[in-house]
Every structure is written in C-alpha cells, then in structure tokens.
Design an enzyme around this catalytic site. Structure first.
Site, mmCIF file in Angstrom:
data_model
loop_
_atom_site.group_PDB
_atom_site.id
_atom_site.type_symbol
_atom_site.label_atom_id
_atom_site.label_comp_id
_atom_site.label_asym_id
_atom_site.label_seq_id
_atom_site.Cartn_x
_atom_site.Cartn_y
_atom_site.Cartn_z
ATOM 1 N N SER A 243 0.815 -1.207 0.000
ATOM 2 C CA SER A 243 0.000 0.000 0.000
ATOM 3 C C SER A 243 0.856 1.268 0.000
ATOM 4 C CB SER A 243 -0.952 -0.075 1.190
ATOM 5 O OG SER A 243 -2.100 0.654 0.895
ATOM 6 N N HIS A 384 -7.781 -5.608 0.234
ATOM 7 C CA HIS A 384 -6.546 -4.856 0.428
ATOM 8 C C HIS A 384 -5.825 -5.370 1.684
ATOM 9 C CE1 HIS A 384 -4.129 -1.251 -0.127
ATOM 10 N NE2 HIS A 384 -4.238 -0.988 1.164
HETATM 11 C C1 GCU Z 1 -5.446 4.774 1.745
HETATM 12 C C2 GCU Z 1 -4.877 5.555 0.580
HETATM 13 C C3 GCU Z 1 -4.049 4.665 -0.349
HETATM 14 C C4 GCU Z 1 -3.027 3.885 0.440
HETATM 15 C C5 GCU Z 1 -3.718 3.142 1.582
HETATM 16 C C6 GCU Z 1 -2.774 2.410 2.536
HETATM 17 O O1 GCU Z 1 -6.421 3.891 1.300
HETATM 18 O O2 GCU Z 1 -5.934 6.160 -0.096
HETATM 19 O O3 GCU Z 1 -3.386 5.446 -1.312
HETATM 20 O O4 GCU Z 1 -2.333 3.011 -0.398
HETATM 21 O O5 GCU Z 1 -4.421 4.073 2.379
HETATM 22 O O6 GCU Z 1 -1.620 2.741 2.641
HETATM 23 O O7 GCU Z 1 -3.258 1.516 3.222
#
Ligand code: GCU
Length: 393
Positions: A243, A384
């Site tokens: 992420s 995710h």
């Molecule tokens: C949020 C953000 C993303 C990122 C994510 C994370 O969802 O919008 O860009 O990748 O956090 O780091 O978990």
C-alpha cells in the site's frame, strides 16, 4: 457468453483503453525526441524521468549519506526453534541526532552462503511481527493506539502479515523496520529524518522531499547497511511494501539500482496505478487526504493529472532492466488493479530496449496465476491486505 457478461467485458475493455490513452511514452523525451538506444535511455531519458518525478511529485530525495553504520543491539541465534538468527540493528546516518532506523533482521540458519533478502517497512513497529517480548518497541509516534505510543499488547499482531517463518523455511532473510523511524505518517514530520536533512526549521519548499520519498530514501539506507552484512547476498536484495509502503518500495526500486527485485503490493495511486486513471483513488483524493505524502507541486495536478509530463508507467520503466512484480487483489478497486497492469504493459518497451525481456502477456493473467516475465503481475481474490499467500507468490 451471457448478455450481461458481454456488456461487462466491453465496459472493462473501454475503461482499460481509456486508461491507456494519452499516457506519456517512457521512450519519448520531454522535447519530443525518441529514445532508440540503450545509451540514450541510460544517459538521457532515465535521468530526465528521475528529475521530473522528484520535481513534480515526490520531492527531491536527499543525497545518500556517507556515514551509514549498523550497531547490532541484540542477537538471538536460536530464533524460530533454532531455524533462524534474529538481529536487531540500529542503523545510524546523517548529521548527529538524525533518528536511527531500527532494523529487525531474520536469517535462515541452514543457509549455505550469504542469504538473499527481502527488505521492507512495516506499519506499526517490529514488535508486531513476532510474539517475542524482547523486540524493541518504537519510541516515536505510532498510529492507532490511544496515546500514539507503541504497546506490549500489540506484540505479534502481524505475524500472518509478514509470515517470517515461511520465508526462513524457503531460505530467505527478511529485514524490516517501522516506517515511522524514517518519517511519521502525518503532517508533523518533526520526529522523522526530514528536518535533519534540510536546514533546521526550514519550511519544506515546493519540490522538497515529502513522506513517500523520505521512506524510499530510508529503504536505501537499510540497503546501505545490508550490503555490509556478510551474511546477506548483496546482489540479491529485494524490496517489498504494501500500500503506501508499496509506493515507497517502487520509488526506492526506481531510484536505487542496487535493489535487484521490486515487489510493491496494492500500492495504487501515487505508486503503481496511473495518475490519469479513472478507477479508484484520484490524484485529488490522495492529495486531499494525505497532503504530506507528495510535494506541494503535485497538488497543481489535482484537477489536471493529464498535464503531468509522466505517468506511473514511467516509474515502472525506471526499474528496468531489473525484475518488477505488481501484486493486486480483486476487491481492491481503490488501487486500480487493471490500471496497474496497463502501467506494466507500457513499461514493457523500455525493458525490451534494454534486452531484459518484459511482460510476457498482453492480457491480465487469470486470478491466482502469476504471469511470466521480468515484468510480473499477480492478482488474487480478496481485499486490500498483505498475506502469507502473497509472500508465497
Ligand atoms: C489509503 C490511501 C491509499 C493507500 C492506503 C494504505 O487507502 O488512499 O493510497 O495506499 O491508504 O496505505 O493503506
């Protein structure tokens, strides 16, 4: 094929085509000249792209310090029932009082020579990765606790996220540190390295290093140290990250050619998916919610990402000729899995120019199937997250 399926397929193709449209070509210089040789790529286009990404998006990475040192603070030669050696290493660098990186390094004991290593940042502290009461707790700001201090009770809460034992069993070392050692994930960057690397108290300028770049820079400092460790194979250092930390991993891979393999997971906007994308997080959304991740100049593109002189296809291309793998999850639309595939497709021309192979498929591979090639793509069912299964891949 049912009618609904056919309509869905056409819609997906349209979205994909829209995402691929008007992408800046990694092999065309800003002045319009086409890059046709390896020398032109290495001497002209690659430095130009590095400059553009720093100026317009990530901010300038500070120069590499020449005083990186590692002090082993603890060693447990019998970790994982004797299968591994665990070391906690304080990595210092930069001017006096610059915060240190607290590296947790696990190495398989059964190794026949220096071990290949995965290096990556974690979100909450090394203590979350193992249920070991001895692992140092971060002393800096951490997210998601009542007083933003690390707690004993969170020891081992991310054992399955990192699956260290599985990597040990497969013969890999893993090196990790808390991202907040380098840069706290918030607007107030005082506890991180940034204030120590520019003039004291200076307000960041429009192109100054922001959080993602600082994290990437921190990964390179871990690499500096790992290259001095005789138990590590310095030609087999892979960088990973999930992420936001995947965004940092791909930036580190793009800027640091000592990194042999780059694996960002579900990194999405500002990392692996297109800024021009029409699915998931937009440049405006990311800049509004996380203004400290990118430099001030990137905000000028909130409503006109199509004016950026690059897209994230060019960041993938900067990793060439080294292997690069994008890992996605079906339900993680926010990170735009289809758009990520398009970025690899577009970076393929650079890999081919350098004689490094590339992406061996024009279609997204089936769910659960790792694609072949120097440019790899993998999408699995689910949400995710970083899982034991992802590490297997
Ligand atoms: C949020 C953000 C993303 C990122 C994510 C994370 O969802 O919008 O860009 O990748 O956090 O780091 O978990």
């Amino acid at each position: 094929m049912s009618r609904t399926l056919a309509v869905l397929l056409v819609l997906t193709l349209l979205v994909t085509a829209a995402q691929a449209a008007n992408l800046p070509d990694p092999l065309v210089m800003l002045d319009g000249a086409r890059v046709t040789t390896k020398e032109q790529w290495v001497e002209k286009r690659r430095p130009e792209l590095k400059e553009l990404f720093q100026y317009y998006m990530y901010g300038y990475l500070p120069p590499a310090p020449d005083n990186v040192r590692g002090a082993v603070e603890r060693e447990d030669a019998k970790a994982f029932d004797g299968k591994a050696t665990l070391r906690e290493v304080a990595v210092s660098f930069g001017p006096p009082d610059t915060p240190k990186i607290h590296l947790l390094l696990v190495m398989p004991n059964g190794r026949k020579g220096p071990a290949p290593v995965f290096v990556g940042m974690n979100f909450h502290g090394n203590h979350a990765l193992l249920k070991d009461p001895m692992i140092r707790l971060p002393t800096v700001w951490v997210p998601n606790t009542k007083d933003n201090r690390a707690r004993d009770e969170d020891r081992g809460t991310e054992v399955d996220v990192w699956a260290l034992e599985q990597s040990i069993d497969r013969g890999y070392a893993v090196a990790t540190f808390y991202c907040g050692d380098v840069d706290p994930d918030r607007a107030d960057v005082r506890e991180g390295v940034q204030p120590h690397l520019r003039k004291p108290d200076a307000v960041p300028g429009p192109h100054d290093c922001a959080t993602v770049a600082a994290w990437a820079w921190g990964l390179s400092r871990a690499v500096d140290y790992l290259r001095t460790d005789k138990d590590i194979d310095k030609n087999k250092i892979a960088v990973v990250g999930h992420s936001r930390l995947g965004k940092a991993a791909v930036v580190a891979g793009a800027f640091d050619e000592r990194i042999a393999l780059v694996i960002p997971l579900q990194a999405g906007c500002g990392g692996t998916s297109p800024s021009r994308g029409t699915v998931g997080e937009s440049v405006k959304a990311i800049n509004d919610h996380f203004p400290h991740w990118f430099d001030a100049t990137f905000k000028d593109f909130n409503d006109q990402p199509d004016k950026l002189p690059f897209d994230q296809n060019c960041l993938a291309a900067l990793v060439a000729p080294r292997p690069l793998l994008y890992c996605c999850a079906v339900e993680d639309k926010w990170a735009n899995p289809e758009g990520q595939f398009e970025m690899l497709k577009s970076a393929d021309s650079v890999y081919r120019l350098l004689g490094a192979g590339g992406l061996e498929t024009k279609q997204m591979p089936e769910v659960g199937q790792l694609s072949d090639g120097t440019l790899g793509y993998y999408i699995r069912p689910g949400k995710h997250s970083m899982t034991k299964g992802d590490w297997k891949v």
